[in-house]
Design a protein around this motif. Structure first.
Motif, PDB file in Angstrom:
ATOM      1  N   THR A  46      14.539   3.442   8.814  1.00  0.00           N
ATOM      2  CA  THR A  46      13.650   3.430   8.657  1.00  0.00           C
ATOM      3  C   THR A  46      12.321   4.023   7.550  1.00  0.00           C
ATOM      4  O   THR A  46      12.021   2.963   6.599  1.00  0.00           O
ATOM      5  N   ALA A  47      12.763   5.479   7.539  1.00  0.00           N
ATOM      6  CA  ALA A  47      12.582   6.190   6.450  1.00  0.00           C
ATOM      7  C   ALA A  47      12.832   5.656   4.737  1.00  0.00           C
ATOM      8  O   ALA A  47      12.101   5.344   3.895  1.00  0.00           O
ATOM      9  N   ALA A  48      13.633   4.942   4.779  1.00  0.00           N
ATOM     10  CA  ALA A  48      14.770   4.612   3.307  1.00  0.00           C
ATOM     11  C   ALA A  48      13.733   3.092   3.074  1.00  0.00           C
ATOM     12  O   ALA A  48      13.317   2.773   2.429  1.00  0.00           O
ATOM     13  N   ASN A  72       0.966  -0.690  -0.088  1.00  0.00           N
ATOM     14  CA  ASN A  72      -0.360  -0.118   0.066  1.00  0.00           C
ATOM     15  C   ASN A  72       1.043   1.104  -0.354  1.00  0.00           C
ATOM     16  O   ASN A  72       1.805   1.872   0.714  1.00  0.00           O
ATOM     17  N   HIS A  73       0.346   2.194  -0.902  1.00  0.00           N
ATOM     18  CA  HIS A  73       1.468   3.785  -1.004  1.00  0.00           C
ATOM     19  C   HIS A  73       1.152   4.423  -0.001  1.00  0.00           C
ATOM     20  O   HIS A  73       2.724   4.511   0.264  1.00  0.00           O
ATOM     21  N   LYS A  74       0.078   4.688   0.294  1.00  0.00           N
ATOM     22  CA  LYS A  74      -0.672   6.026   1.601  1.00  0.00           C
ATOM     23  C   LYS A  74       0.093   4.820   2.714  1.00  0.00           C
ATOM     24  O   LYS A  74       0.964   5.952   3.486  1.00  0.00           O
ATOM     25  N   SER A  75       0.014   3.579   2.750  1.00  0.00           N
ATOM     26  CA  SER A  75       0.550   3.075   4.480  1.00  0.00           C
ATOM     27  C   SER A  75       2.471   3.106   4.730  1.00  0.00           C
ATOM     28  O   SER A  75       3.268   4.193   4.911  1.00  0.00           O
ATOM     29  N   ASN A  76       2.620   2.737   3.522  1.00  0.00           N
ATOM     30  CA  ASN A  76       4.515   3.236   3.250  1.00  0.00           C
ATOM     31  C   ASN A  76       5.033   4.692   3.292  1.00  0.00           C
ATOM     32  O   ASN A  76       6.185   5.007   3.748  1.00  0.00           O
ATOM     33  N   GLY A  91      12.074  11.429  -1.708  1.00  0.00           N
ATOM     34  CA  GLY A  91      12.228  11.232  -0.247  1.00  0.00           C
ATOM     35  C   GLY A  91      13.172  10.797  -0.050  1.00  0.00           C
ATOM     36  O   GLY A  91      14.056  10.530   1.208  1.00  0.00           O
ATOM     37  N   LEU A  92      13.191   8.972  -0.479  1.00  0.00           N
ATOM     38  CA  LEU A  92      14.345   8.452  -0.507  1.00  0.00           C
ATOM     39  C   LEU A  92      15.788   8.573  -0.880  1.00  0.00           C
ATOM     40  O   LEU A  92      16.487   8.436  -0.243  1.00  0.00           O
ATOM     41  N   GLU A  94      11.754   2.594  -0.007  1.00  0.00           N
ATOM     42  CA  GLU A  94      11.353   1.967  -0.714  1.00  0.00           C
ATOM     43  C   GLU A  94      10.489   1.173  -1.440  1.00  0.00           C
ATOM     44  O   GLU A  94      10.189   0.528  -2.276  1.00  0.00           O
ATOM     45  N   ARG A  95       9.627   0.262  -0.365  1.00  0.00           N
ATOM     46  CA  ARG A  95       8.676  -0.078  -0.762  1.00  0.00           C
ATOM     47  C   ARG A  95       7.388   0.640  -1.198  1.00  0.00           C
ATOM     48  O   ARG A  95       6.721  -0.129  -1.571  1.00  0.00           O
ATOM     49  N   ALA A  96       6.969   1.794  -0.824  1.00  0.00           N
ATOM     50  CA  ALA A  96       6.028   2.664  -1.566  1.00  0.00           C
ATOM     51  C   ALA A  96       6.598   2.467  -2.763  1.00  0.00           C
ATOM     52  O   ALA A  96       5.571   2.489  -3.795  1.00  0.00           O
ATOM     53  N   THR A  97       7.933   2.616  -3.413  1.00  0.00           N
ATOM     54  CA  THR A  97       8.480   2.664  -4.763  1.00  0.00           C
ATOM     55  C   THR A  97       7.654   0.953  -5.650  1.00  0.00           C
ATOM     56  O   THR A  97       8.010   0.848  -6.355  1.00  0.00           O
TER      57      THR A  97
END
Length: 82
Positions: free
Chosen positions: A54-56, A35-39, A74-75, A60-63
Motif C-alpha cells: 500500500t505504501a508503494a 494530491n501530493h500531500k494526501s498520497n 520512500g518508494l 508512486e501516486r505522489a510522484t
C-alpha cells in the motif's frame, strides 16, 4: 476542498488518531486524486503499519503531480523491505 480534508487529516495525526487521519486523507483524494500531500501521508501511514504494498502504491501516486526526492526515497524503502 482537498486542502481542508488534508488539514483535518493533519489534526488527527497530531492527536494520534491514525484511522481517522487516513479517512480524511482518502476524502482529499476523492477531490483531487493526484494530491501530493494526501498520497504521501497515506504512504507514511501505510509504512507505519508495515504495509509495504500500500505504501508503494501511494508513493508512486505522489510522484505523478509534484515528484519530490523523499517520494522516491520512500518508494525505494518499500522495495528494499519487500
Amino acid at each position: 476542498v482537498a486542502a481542508y480534508y488534508n488539514g483535518l487529516g493533519d489534526l488527527y495525526i497530531a492527536n494520534n488518531e491514525l484511522t481517522s487521519a487516513g479517512a480524511f486523507y482518502e476524502k482529499a483524494l476523492e477531490q483531487e486524486f493526484q494530491n501530493h500531500k494526501s498520497n504521501y501521508a497515506l504512504a507514511s501511514l501505510a509504512m507505519a503499519r508495515n504495509d509495504q504494498a500500500t505504501a508503494a502504491f501511494y508513493y508512486e501516486r505522489a510522484t505523478l503531480k509534484q515528484p519530490q526526492p523523499h517520494d522516491y526515497a520512500g518508494l525505494s524503502q518499500t522495495y528494499l523491505q519487500t
